[in-house]
Design a protein around this motif. Structure first.
Motif, short mmCIF file in Angstrom:
data_model
loop_
_atom_site.label_atom_id
_atom_site.label_comp_id
_atom_site.label_asym_id
_atom_site.label_seq_id
_atom_site.Cartn_x
_atom_site.Cartn_y
_atom_site.Cartn_z
N THR A 8 0.85 -1.18 0.00
CA THR A 8 0.00 0.00 0.00
C THR A 8 0.89 1.23 0.00
OG1 THR A 8 -0.16 0.30 2.42
CG2 THR A 8 -1.71 -1.25 1.39
N PHE A 13 -8.49 6.48 4.14
CA PHE A 13 -9.94 6.31 4.00
C PHE A 13 -10.64 7.29 4.94
CE2 PHE A 13 -14.00 4.48 5.35
CZ PHE A 13 -14.62 4.31 4.12
N LEU A 61 -10.14 -2.41 3.64
CA LEU A 61 -9.54 -1.74 2.48
C LEU A 61 -8.62 -2.72 1.73
CD1 LEU A 61 -8.56 1.71 4.02
CD2 LEU A 61 -10.13 1.39 2.10
N ARG A 64 -10.50 -4.87 -0.40
CA ARG A 64 -11.33 -4.03 -1.24
C ARG A 64 -12.83 -4.22 -0.99
NH1 ARG A 64 -11.12 -1.12 -5.56
NH2 ARG A 64 -13.22 -0.80 -4.77
N GLN A 67 -13.46 1.18 -0.65
CA GLN A 67 -12.62 1.82 -1.65
C GLN A 67 -11.85 2.95 -1.00
OE1 GLN A 67 -14.60 2.95 -5.24
NE2 GLN A 67 -12.71 3.52 -6.28
N THR A 69 -10.06 6.41 -0.09
CA THR A 69 -10.27 7.82 -0.42
C THR A 69 -9.09 8.34 -1.24
OG1 THR A 69 -11.45 8.09 1.68
CG2 THR A 69 -10.76 10.10 0.55
N GLY A 81 -6.74 -0.43 -6.05
CA GLY A 81 -7.41 0.57 -5.22
C GLY A 81 -8.61 1.21 -5.87
N ASN A 82 -8.56 1.42 -7.19
CA ASN A 82 -9.65 2.12 -7.88
C ASN A 82 -10.41 1.23 -8.84
OD1 ASN A 82 -9.17 4.71 -6.69
ND2 ASN A 82 -7.35 4.90 -7.97
N THR A 84 -13.27 -1.16 -10.32
CA THR A 84 -14.70 -1.36 -10.09
C THR A 84 -14.93 -2.78 -9.61
OG1 THR A 84 -15.12 -2.15 -12.34
CG2 THR A 84 -15.20 0.25 -11.97
N GLU A 85 -16.15 -3.04 -9.13
CA GLU A 85 -16.46 -4.39 -8.65
C GLU A 85 -16.34 -5.41 -9.78
OE1 GLU A 85 -16.77 -7.26 -6.18
OE2 GLU A 85 -16.76 -5.18 -5.48
N LEU A 88 -12.77 -6.14 -10.25
CA LEU A 88 -12.21 -6.89 -9.12
C LEU A 88 -12.59 -8.37 -9.14
CD1 LEU A 88 -12.73 -4.43 -6.14
CD2 LEU A 88 -10.55 -5.42 -6.82
#
Length: 286
Positions: A8, A13, A61, A64, A67, A69, A81-82, A84-85, A88
């Motif tokens: 990370t 968040f 986080l 996931r 999500q 910040t 990190g960004n 979409t479902e 993922l």
């Protein structure tokens, strides 16, 4: 180990607090603040802090369920990190979480065998009812539970059995990475020891990489390679378990260590000759 499965970078968040005015923008409350972690493949990282320190939020986080910040999460070299479902979904089978309360995380309306194999069904890995029962039996055996429990409901199991079932469900898809969130905190000392021993055996057998969340440094000392101390959402100390225990640098770490009733783990507590190991080998599944 230099092969990092998870990293990370300045991971944060925050969520908006309830505003007292309809016309005033809600203030943001930051629960996780600029966290940098690196988890080598095959290792166990302990994440320690008091209640409200942000441990569970950080764990969610990492898998996931939340999500970020801001900041990033790299899993096996992929920035997740960004995503979409939908993006993922192919990675979900490789990233799993064992929740703190198995009573609420296991569906009370489903028999255990169905619950354990539901992930396999979702990913199209079952070939009929007999295959489902065979897979459920194998998962129960993997975590030291009698195969006959597959026809029982969660309320018919003990707390330790439910937690083992939660571990089995997390292992169903043969993940590479698991976050275990306070999974022994509600158990008695003997059952805690059996669950810790089980995790250590599974780690060795399956090559698991884990983040183990706890408020108890004595538990982390037994299981983990490295430890990150979290206070108010920030990591205040981070390093190998032996160094943190032998030479803590931050006052908060020293405070946590001073709260351990028995700071020195008894030699052989989880060795092959210990009473806990021997009872486990005889099939004890508390």
């Amino acid at each position: 180990m230099t092969d990092m499965l998870l990293r990370t970078g300045r991971l944060s968040f925050a969520y908006p607090e309830r505003s007292s005015s309809l016309f005033k923008r809600a203030a943001m409350r930051e629960l996780v603040k600029r966290v940098d972690l690196a988890v080598p493949r095959g290792s166990v990282l302990g994440l320690v802090g008091e209640s409200g320190s942000g441990k569970t939020t950080l764990g969610r986080l990492l898998v996931r369920l939340l999500q970020p910040t801001s900041g990033g999460i790299q899993f096996d070299g992929v920035e997740i990190g960004n995503l979409t479902e939908a993006e993922l979904r192919p990675l979900r089978k490789r990233i799993q979480m064992i929740f703190q309360d198995p009573q609420s995380s296991l569906n009370p309306r489903l028999r255990l065998g169905v619950t354990l194999t539901r992930p396999l069904q979702i990913y199209g890995r079952l070939q009929g009812r007999q295959d489902q029962r065979d897979r459920a039996a194998a998962l129960l055996d993997l975590v030291g539970l009698p195969t006959g429990l597959m026809d029982r409901y969660p309320h018919e199991l003990s707390g330790g059995q439910r937690q083992r079932a939660g571990i089995a469900r997390a292992l169903a898809l043969e993940p590479d990475f698991i976050v275990a969130d306070e999974i022994v905190s509600g158990l008695d000392v003997s059952t805690q020891a059996h669950i810790l021993l089980l995790l250590r055996e599974l780690r060795a057998r399956l090559g698991l990489t884990m983040v183990f969340i706890s408020h108890d440094l004595s538990v982390v000392r037994v299981l983990c390679d490295d430890v990150a101390i979290l206070q108010h959402g920030e990591i205040v100390e981070y390093g190998p378990v032996a160094r943190i225990f032998n030479s803590p640098q931050h006052p908060y770490t020293r405070q946590l260590l001073s709260a351990i009733p028995l700071p020195d783990v008894e030699p052989g507590w989880l060795d092959d000759s210990s009473p806990f190991f021997l009872s486990h080998q005889r099939g004890s599944a508390a």
